[in-house]
Every structure is written in structure tokens, then in C-alpha cells.
Design a protein around this motif. Structure first.
Motif, short mmCIF file in Angstrom:
data_model
loop_
_atom_site.label_atom_id
_atom_site.label_comp_id
_atom_site.label_asym_id
_atom_site.label_seq_id
_atom_site.Cartn_x
_atom_site.Cartn_y
_atom_site.Cartn_z
N ASN A 146 0.79 -1.19 -0.08
CA ASN A 146 -0.04 0.12 -0.06
C ASN A 146 0.81 1.34 0.15
OD1 ASN A 146 -2.66 -1.15 0.05
ND2 ASN A 146 -2.48 -1.60 2.20
N SER A 150 -2.94 4.78 -4.30
CA SER A 150 -3.91 5.52 -4.55
C SER A 150 -5.08 4.81 -3.48
CB SER A 150 -4.76 5.97 -5.90
OG SER A 150 -5.24 4.87 -6.35
N GLY A 151 -6.30 5.56 -3.37
CA GLY A 151 -7.38 4.88 -2.35
C GLY A 151 -7.84 3.67 -3.41
N GLU A 153 -6.15 2.07 -5.38
CA GLU A 153 -5.38 0.85 -5.50
C GLU A 153 -5.38 0.16 -4.36
OE1 GLU A 153 -2.50 3.21 -8.69
OE2 GLU A 153 -2.02 3.29 -6.53
N LYS A 154 -5.33 0.71 -3.10
CA LYS A 154 -5.50 0.01 -1.80
C LYS A 154 -6.62 -0.85 -1.51
CE LYS A 154 -3.04 3.92 0.96
NZ LYS A 154 -3.27 4.63 2.07
N ASP A 180 -13.42 5.72 -7.72
CA ASP A 180 -14.35 6.08 -9.03
C ASP A 180 -15.09 4.95 -9.60
OD1 ASP A 180 -12.48 4.69 -10.42
OD2 ASP A 180 -10.99 6.23 -10.77
#
Length: 253
Positions: A146, A150-151, A153-154, A180
């Protein structure tokens, strides 16, 4: 068939050095293999407390009731034993672990849960396939867990763990937050694939109905005041979208 049962669960949260506050006030819920239960409710209603208390977070203490996985008392298990028994928690805010690569972390996790280390070549193939399914760039396997993600990706990494660990029951704490539209679709597809492939039960905690357009719930529960105040089918989520939580906040007070 797996059965995950919460019976009269009450729990406190540590809010100071020694001060505790009761958050969960008697939660009853049964999740069977292959079922998706959406837990919806306003901020501060106790949804995340429920997730972390079940997982064994030291900040939370279950003071009464039972948590049973196929008849075994989860509350008598350590955190790692709960994971090996088949519980999985996808966190709302995944933490960074600098210096530990994703591939090493995932192989160590798989080894701990499965009880033996997978062959390196076989695991590499399994990992690459799972990453491809979640549209994760292969270069991420060598990056710190992590670290700098990005959010979105996490959250994909959380579902990657889910796919590899193959739990009996997955507790997903606001997995849709910060995503998104494209990331939401990919993450949802990953949840659906893991559920269908491994016949796992899913507790999906969310504020919003948008993820429920992709991950179809069998049951929807409204959480307020530390307890479930109403249950129904998918139509209940539509009602919440239209009317909000006001009447349930009053019921759960």
C-alpha cells in the motif's frame, strides 16, 4: 455449507486510557455460504465497530453474546486463528507497510492461512492471474504494501488478498469508499468472483447503494444505535436511497 452467526453481541470501545463506551447493543445476524448481507446505516451507528470487534481488534471488546463460525466460538480464538478459521476483514483504511513487498506479504499470508508455503512458481502464477483479474499492474507486486497507493489501488489490494486467501466469510468495511466508477466496477467484480468461486458469505458494510448495483445483496440490514433495527431484501436499500436514515436513527436511539 458455512454458517456464521452473531448472537446477542454487545461490545465496548476503548475511548481513553481506561474509559470504555458501549457501542454494540445486541446484534443478531446469520450469514450462510454464498449469501451477501449488506449492512447500511448512518455514521456513528456502530458498523465499523462490528467489523473490528469480530476480527479481534484490541481497541474493541465483546462483552456479551456469541460469534460462531460453523459452531466454533470465534471469541476464544486469537486474531490469526480467526483468519485461519476462515474470517477475512477488508479494512476501510488499509495501512501502509513500507519495506515489505506485496508479493512477500501475500505469500506469507497465504502460507499462514493454508498451513504450508505454496511453491514459488505456482504462487507466482496464481498471484499474476489474480492481479490481472483486478486490473492491477504487475509492477505493484514488488512495491511496498500500500506504499504510495491511491485509495482505489489500496482497495484493489484488499480484494486481491480476498481472492488469494479464500475465506469462508468476508467482512468488507466500506470497500466502496474513495472509489471512482471504474475502480468500483473492478472491485465489485472481484468480490463477485471470489464469492462465486469460493462459496463464501459476505458482510458488506456501506453507506451507499451504488456498490449494491454491482454486488447484489440477498439481505439488507439497517444498523442504528449499535443494533440492527430493520431487515429486508434489496428493496430496502432502494428505500434508504430515497428516504435516508432519519426514521431509523430515531428507532435505534
Amino acid at each position: 455449507m458455512t454458517k456464521f452467526e452473531l448472537r446477542g453481541v454487545r461490545a465496548d470501545v476503548l475511548i481513553g486510557a481506561e474509559e470504555r463506551e458501549e457501542i454494540l447493543k445486541g446484534v443478531d445476524l446469520t450469514i450462510n455460504s454464498g449469501e451477501t448481507h449488506a449492512i447500511m446505516g448512518p455514521n456513528g451507528s456502530g458498523k465499523s465497530t462490528l467489523a473490528y470487534a469480530i476480527a479481534g481488534h484490541p481497541k474493541y471488546e465483546i462483552t456479551d453474546g456469541e460469534v460462531l463460525l460453523d459452531g466454533e466460538n470465534v471469541l476464544e480464538m486469537s486474531v490469526d486463528e480467526r483468519a485461519r478459521a476462515g474470517l477475512f476483514l477488508a479494512m476501510q483504511y488499509p495501512v501502509e507497510v513500507p519495506g515489505v513487498s506485496m508479493s512477500n506479504f501475500l505469500r506469507s499470508s497465504v502460507t499462514a492461512v493454508r498451513g504450508e508455503a505454496p511453491k514459488l512458481r505456482a504462487f507466482s502464477k496464481e498471484l499474476q492471474g489474480a492481479m490481472k483479474g483486478l486490473a492491477i499492474d504487475p509492477v505493484f507486486a514488488a512495491r511496498g504494501v500500500n506504499e504510495g497507493f491511491s485509495g482505489g489501488e489500496k482497495k484493489r489490494h484488499e480484494i486481491l488478498q480476498l481472492e488469494l486467501l479464500k475465506p469462508k466469510v468476508a467482512i468488507l468495511d466500506e470497500t466502496d469508499s474513495g472509489l471512482d466508477v471504474d475502480a468500483l466496477r473492478v472491485v465489485s467484480e472481484g468480490i463477485n468472483h471470489a464469492k462465486e468461486t469460493h462459496e463464501m458469505g459476505v458482510m458488506l458494510i456501506t453507506h451507499y447503494t451504488r456498490i449494491l448495483n454491482y454486488v447484489k445483496p440477498d439481505h439488507v440490514h439497517v444498523f442504528s444505535g449499535g443494533r440492527i433495527v430493520e431487515s429486508g431484501g434489496p428493496e430496502l436499500a432502494d428505500s434508504l436511497e430515497a428516504e435516508g436514515y432519519e426514521r431509523f436513527v430515531k428507532a435505534g436511539a
